[in-house]
Design an enzyme around this catalytic site. Structure first.
Site, mmCIF file in Angstrom:
data_model
loop_
_atom_site.group_PDB
_atom_site.id
_atom_site.type_symbol
_atom_site.label_atom_id
_atom_site.label_comp_id
_atom_site.label_asym_id
_atom_site.label_seq_id
_atom_site.Cartn_x
_atom_site.Cartn_y
_atom_site.Cartn_z
ATOM 1 N N GLU A 121 0.956 -1.534 -0.011
ATOM 2 C CA GLU A 121 0.145 0.591 0.092
ATOM 3 C C GLU A 121 0.422 1.461 -0.051
ATOM 4 O OE1 GLU A 121 -3.587 2.231 2.856
ATOM 5 O OE2 GLU A 121 -3.367 0.081 1.969
ATOM 6 N N HIS A 144 7.818 -27.578 1.752
ATOM 7 C CA HIS A 144 6.933 -29.085 1.534
ATOM 8 C C HIS A 144 5.598 -27.976 0.906
ATOM 9 C CE1 HIS A 144 9.022 -31.841 3.763
ATOM 10 N NE2 HIS A 144 8.506 -30.917 5.039
ATOM 11 N N LYS A 186 -12.766 2.222 -2.698
ATOM 12 C CA LYS A 186 -13.865 3.307 -1.730
ATOM 13 C C LYS A 186 -15.143 4.093 -2.681
ATOM 14 C CE LYS A 186 -10.679 2.815 2.082
ATOM 15 N NZ LYS A 186 -10.794 4.365 3.308
#
Length: 528
Positions: A322, A351, A455
């Site tokens: 960000e 793994h 937003k």
């Protein structure tokens, strides 16, 4: 390089901080002295810019704000006496409140003490407290913490279901600077409704951490919530862990917040040294610049070899991406900057995706995080002379060696143990590294226009939803999606309208879709 040359390079580039017992090894990043010399002028400017930032320069011109999270751990550096006093008083208020909660002086109406916390936030208001809780909370904390960090109704229901028998002893922290950010607002409304359903007065359980004078601040005071704590406008969400945002929930869990602040302060001091080799944040920024050619061309993979640091990579994901992910630089040039961050923990990833790191696309560099102390107390031997902690250390060293041999570069950061002091130092180290790197590449690391754009786009969709639903109610007859879009004056948003309707219909909220789902254009829609 042969072994002797690598050993000498390790010694030449090893950073050690005695007070923190902290090591930083960048020797397996393949930069040379010429590269460092070429970057020196940029670093000289970055050190100056960082000093100006800490002195109170406006660093977020979009919002005309200073950037002062550094002052939180050393109030004497605050640019005004008023800001210093505010920091000191907030910390004292947190400690006083927490003492009263732990003693039972502040308690729910019907039981002697609070047992749990619901923390409602988004972004840095959730990731920082979650990371610290995972890293530092005792096994049996005075209050157990739970997080609502999304606007997912099923996730909220699941948490509330788990807490249903303890809701009457659960404190609710709502964290939102503006008080209008949708996710924490939605979570707070959902939780408030759950309390009401159990005939519990929400105000007797609620605490706000928000900007002074925000809508949430006004609501908390008008409804008589337990307490409010300030979110300063000079602290961004992703750097807010050492503000009330992170300190209050940490202290409620019994974590030593003074030690966190002290560790951060000590690291801040170490990273003010205007010399690359003697400044760990500068060494990180140098390594990042080298790895990605100053353009983020390689991803940062973070592998902490300790279970308690599991969430550190997620915390860094927001802080780094960000802060540095920007379309334009400070001069207005299109640059598309950023560093992608991902990771989990070692040796789990031995793994999982280390196979690709070892032999796949070389589009990354590693950050290993090593913790010297295996556990509190002695360890049993798994094999003669070998403990499980020895295996963990061996996995780290072996992976580092194998990757380097296949031309994959890495950084190794070593701390003595995971405790409040070292976690505070880690938070400060990466705060500083991100700031310095932002200055090196000439971007504003302290604003987030992309987040704000998202937003605004969501708000547009919700407004469109209201219009479409109202049209369906007014019409009273089935319409095609194209007809509905035309009536809404939004023919260019027909796909968005279709997805809005599909979502509402799936939740039985007064809309019916008829026709073949595989052919959206053929569907008709009506109010039910």
């Amino acid at each position: 390089m042969d072994a002797a040359t690598l050993w000498q390079r390790y010694q030449d580039w090893l950073y050690y901080h005695q007070g923190l017992a902290f090591y930083l090894d960048v020797s397996r990043m393949r930069f040379d002295d010429g590269f460092v010399e070429a970057l020196q002028p940029k670093f000289d400017r970055a050190f100056q810019d960082m000093a100006a930032l800490e002195a109170g320069a406006i660093a977020n011109p979009d919002e005309n704000r200073m950037v002062g999270h550094y002052w939180l751990r050393n109030p004497d550096l605050a640019p005004t006496p008023e800001i210093k006093q505010q920091i000191v008083e907030t910390l004292e208020k947190i400690e006083t409140f927490v003492r009263k909660v732990h003693s039972g002086d502040i308690h729910p109406p019907s039981v002697p003490k609070f047992t749990d916390i619901i923390s409602i936030g988004i972004g840095g208001s959730a990731l920082g407290p979650e990371f610290v809780a995972e890293a530092l909370a005792p096994d049996f904390p005075p209050l157990r913490i739970h997080f609502i960090n999304n606007s997912d109704p099923a996730g909220i229901d699941r948490l509330l279901s788990k807490l249903k028998d303890r809701l009457g002893s659960t404190m609710v922290l709502t964290i939102s600077k503006s008080g209008g950010t949708p996710e924490p607002r939605n979570g707070m409304i959902e939780v408030k409704k759950a309390y009401s359903a159990k005939n519990l007065d929400f105000s007797q359980y609620a605490v706000a951490i928000t900007g002074v004078g925000s809508n949430l601040d006004k609501q908390a005071k008008s409804e008589g919530w337990l307490a409010t704590f300030p979110m300063e406008d000079w602290v961004g969400g992703r750097t807010s862990e050492l503000s009330a945002v992170g300190l209050l929930p940490a202290a409620l869990q019994g974590i030593n917040i003074r030690a966190m602040l002290a560790g951060a302060k000590e690291m801040d001091t170490a990273t003010r040294v205007p010399h690359i080799k003697n400044n760990p944040a500068a060494l990180l920024a140098l390594s990042w610049y080298f790895a990605g050619n100053g353009k983020g061309e390689k991803d940062m993979v973070v592998l902490p070899y300790k279970d308690s640091l599991l969430l550190f990579s997620r915390y860094l994901q927001q802080l780094v991406m960000e802060s540095l992910g920007k379309e334009k630089d400070l001069d207005g040039n299109i640059v598309y900057q950023g560093i992608a961050v991902y990771g989990n923990k070692g040796s789990t990833d031995q793994h999982a995706y280390v196979q690709q790191l070892r032999e796949g696309v070389p589009n990354f560099f590693l950050t290993f995080i090593e913790v010297l102390e295996d556990r509190q107390g002695p360890s049993i031997e798994i094999d003669p002379g070998v403990t499980s902690g020895d295996y963990l250390s061996g996995f780290l060293q072996g992976t580092r060696k194998a990757l380097y041999e296949n031309h994959r570069d890495s950084i190794t950061l070593t701390i003595p143990q995971v405790n409040p002091h070292t976690v505070g130092a880690l938070i400060a180290l990466y705060d500083r590294a991100v700031g310095l790197y932002g200055f090196l590449i000439n971007v504003n690391a302290y604003h987030q226009p992309g987040v704000e754009a998202g937003k605004k786009a969501a708000a547009v969709i919700l407004d469109l939803q209201k219009r479409v639903v109202q049209i369906l109610k007014d019409e009273g007859t089935p319409l095609s999606i194209a007809q509905l879009a035309q009536k809404a004056g939004a023919s260019d948003e027909i796909e968005a309208i279709y997805k809005i309707l599909r979502h509402i219909a799936a939740n039985d909220r007064g809309v019916v879709l008829q026709g073949n789902p595989a052919s959206p254009a053929s569907l008709t829609v009506s109010a039910s």
